[in-house]
Structure formats: structure tokens, C-alpha cells
Scaffold this motif. Structure first.
Motif, short mmCIF file in Angstrom:
data_model
loop_
_atom_site.label_atom_id
_atom_site.label_comp_id
_atom_site.label_asym_id
_atom_site.label_seq_id
_atom_site.Cartn_x
_atom_site.Cartn_y
_atom_site.Cartn_z
N UNK A 1 0.29 7.91 -22.47
CA UNK A 1 -0.54 8.96 -21.62
C UNK A 1 -1.83 9.08 -22.05
N UNK A 2 -2.60 9.28 -21.25
CA UNK A 2 -4.14 9.51 -21.61
C UNK A 2 -4.11 10.67 -22.48
N UNK A 3 -3.16 11.81 -22.04
CA UNK A 3 -3.49 13.11 -22.88
C UNK A 3 -2.64 13.10 -24.25
N UNK A 4 -2.12 11.84 -24.43
CA UNK A 4 -1.55 11.51 -25.93
C UNK A 4 -0.01 12.19 -25.99
N UNK A 5 0.32 12.80 -24.99
CA UNK A 5 1.70 13.45 -24.90
C UNK A 5 2.98 12.11 -25.16
N UNK A 6 3.74 12.16 -25.77
CA UNK A 6 5.02 11.43 -26.03
C UNK A 6 6.06 11.69 -24.86
N UNK A 7 6.38 10.72 -24.07
CA UNK A 7 7.41 11.25 -23.01
C UNK A 7 8.64 10.35 -23.13
N UNK A 8 9.78 11.06 -23.20
CA UNK A 8 10.98 10.25 -23.42
C UNK A 8 11.49 9.61 -21.86
N UNK A 9 11.29 8.51 -21.78
CA UNK A 9 11.63 8.26 -20.28
C UNK A 9 12.95 7.05 -20.08
N UNK A 10 13.20 6.22 -21.06
CA UNK A 10 14.00 5.26 -21.01
C UNK A 10 15.24 5.71 -21.83
N UNK A 11 16.52 4.98 -21.77
CA UNK A 11 17.68 5.36 -22.56
C UNK A 11 17.51 5.45 -23.91
N UNK A 12 18.07 6.21 -24.59
CA UNK A 12 18.26 6.17 -26.02
C UNK A 12 19.38 5.90 -26.54
N UNK A 13 20.43 6.46 -25.94
CA UNK A 13 21.98 5.95 -25.92
C UNK A 13 22.10 4.61 -25.30
N UNK A 14 23.19 3.83 -25.95
CA UNK A 14 23.63 2.46 -25.39
C UNK A 14 24.18 2.63 -24.12
N UNK A 15 23.75 1.85 -22.91
CA UNK A 15 24.51 2.00 -21.64
C UNK A 15 24.87 0.35 -21.22
N UNK A 16 25.84 0.61 -20.57
CA UNK A 16 26.37 -0.79 -19.96
C UNK A 16 25.15 -1.55 -19.27
#
Ligand code: SAM
Length: 199
Positions: A93-108
């Protein structure tokens, strides 16, 4: 040395690279899940897996079982991979913030992408644009290896990765790795792991 990939194009490029550095490598075309059956061997001293390999595999436990079967007793795995938390982040993002959006754990269900460009630095446009990816948490990877009978001997998280994961937000180091420009201590970008098969 044996190199394994299911893509004839990747194998051909690898063969060319190996030839240029004079490395003696047998390249074999196979799905990694079928590696034991295709290679017909379970006596390897070392299995090496490099950056950008595990994200194409739907099931980390099946992969770990293949690695364990390929190794001779006393053999070891060396893995360097992009960190699963990096792969769970959204675009910068332009403000440099890191955002968790996608799965971290394994999903089917896979993450499905449709893009005509790639992380490789090229202006070429892709004709096959759809890819399917799966993330696997660090704990899931370690547990999969332990369940397959391997013993963890090293695990180090790094604040750099060998490609520009966030274009515009990263700087290239003298060793060719890329690091976040802003507050690089916020998260790991890659990790190295070693595990051994008990003798
Ligand atoms: C991003 S590249 C890995 C590059 C390599 N690790 C390196 O550091 O240069 C991913 C490779 O995995 C291969 N691949 C993906 N899924 C596979 C599978 N199920 N079995 C074998 N190879 C696979 C692709 O063909 C591709 O060549």
C-alpha cells in the motif's frame, strides 16, 4: 546430481544452465509427488528445494512424505523458501502498511490468479495466465516433516528474499537479495530449514 520438475521448458532451461557451469546433472520430468516411483531410488544423501516450489503443491504432508522416502537413513533435506507470512500479505500500500489478506494456513481450495505478467523481470506477456497456489504455515511444514519421520536440525527466518516481492518497496542488497526499505524488521521474508532422516 538429479534435478526434477514436471515442466519440459523448465528442465530445458536448467539443462542449459547446468551445461554452462559444467554441472553433471540428470534432469528428470516428473510430478514431485511421483518422484520416488519415477526415480526408482530411495538412497539420496540430500534433497534440496529452492524458492518458489512449495506454493505450487496442494498438500504439504504428501510432499514431506516424498522427501522422507527419497532420503537414505542419515540423509538430509535443505530447504530455502519464501516465508508463508510473506505470501499471505496483500500488494504493497502507498502508506507502507503491511496487510494480511490471503491464507497463511493450508486450505483445500487454491488461490487462483489470472495475470499476464510474472515476478521475473521481463516485459514478456504470458499466454497461459491462470495459476493455482496454496500456502502452508511454517508450523504445518515443520509438523509435516516430523510426521514423515524427519528430525528438524535448523530453522532460521530471514529478512530478505531473492526476488523483488513488493516492487517499489524493496531495495536490492549487494548479495542480490531484496529487503523491505521501510522497517525491514517487521517480518520474515524467507526461511532456511534443515531436517535429517535418522540413521
Ligand atoms: C518458481 S520455480 C522454482 C524455481 C527454483 N526453486 C529456483 O530457485 O530456481 C517453480 C518450479 O516448480 C515446478 N513445479 C510446480 N509444481 C510441480 C510439481 N507438482 N511437480 C514438479 N515440479 C513442479 C514448475 O514447473 C517450476 O519449474
Amino acid at each position: 546430481m538429479t534435478g526434477l520438475d514436471f515442466s519440459p521448458a523448465s528442465l530445458s532451461l536448467a539443462q542449459d544452465l547446468a551445461g554452462r557451469v559444467g554441472a553433471d546433472v540428470d534432469f528428470v520430468e516428473s510430478d514431485v509427488y511421483d518422484a520416488v516411483e519415477t526415480l526408482g531410488r530411495t538412497d539420496f544423501d540430500l534433497v534440496f528445494t529452492g524458492i518458489g516450489a512449495l506454493c505450487w503443491l496442494p498438500n504439504i504432508r504428501r510432499w514431506a512424505e516424498v522427501v522422507a522416502r527419497l532420503l537414505r537413513p542419515g540423509g538430509r533435506l535443505f530447504l530455502r523458501e519464501g516465508h508463508p507470512i510473506l505470501w499471505a500479505l496483500s500488494e504493497p500500500r502507498e502508506d507502507g502498511l503491511l496487510v494480511v489478506e490471503y491464507p497463511y494456513f493450508e486450505r483445500e481450495e487454491p488461490l487462483v490468479w489470472d495475470q499476464n505478467s510474472t515476478y521475473v523481470q521481463t516485459d514478456a506477456r504470458l499466454s497461459a495466465t491462470v495459476t493455482h497456489e496454496w500456502n502452508h504455515g511454517l508450523g504445518e511444514i515443520v509438523t509435516a516433516l516430523q510426521c514423515a519421520g524427519l528430525t528438524l536440525t535448523a530453522l532460521v527466518e530471514h529478512d530478505s528474499v531473492p526476488y523483488e516481492a513488493f516492487p517499489g518497496s524493496m531495495e536490492r542488497l549487494d548479495n542480490g537479495e531484496w529487503q523491505l526499505i521501510k522497517a525491514r524488521w517487521r517480518l520474515p521474508l524467507s526461511y532456511t530449514l534443515q531436517a535429517g532422516k535418522p540413521a
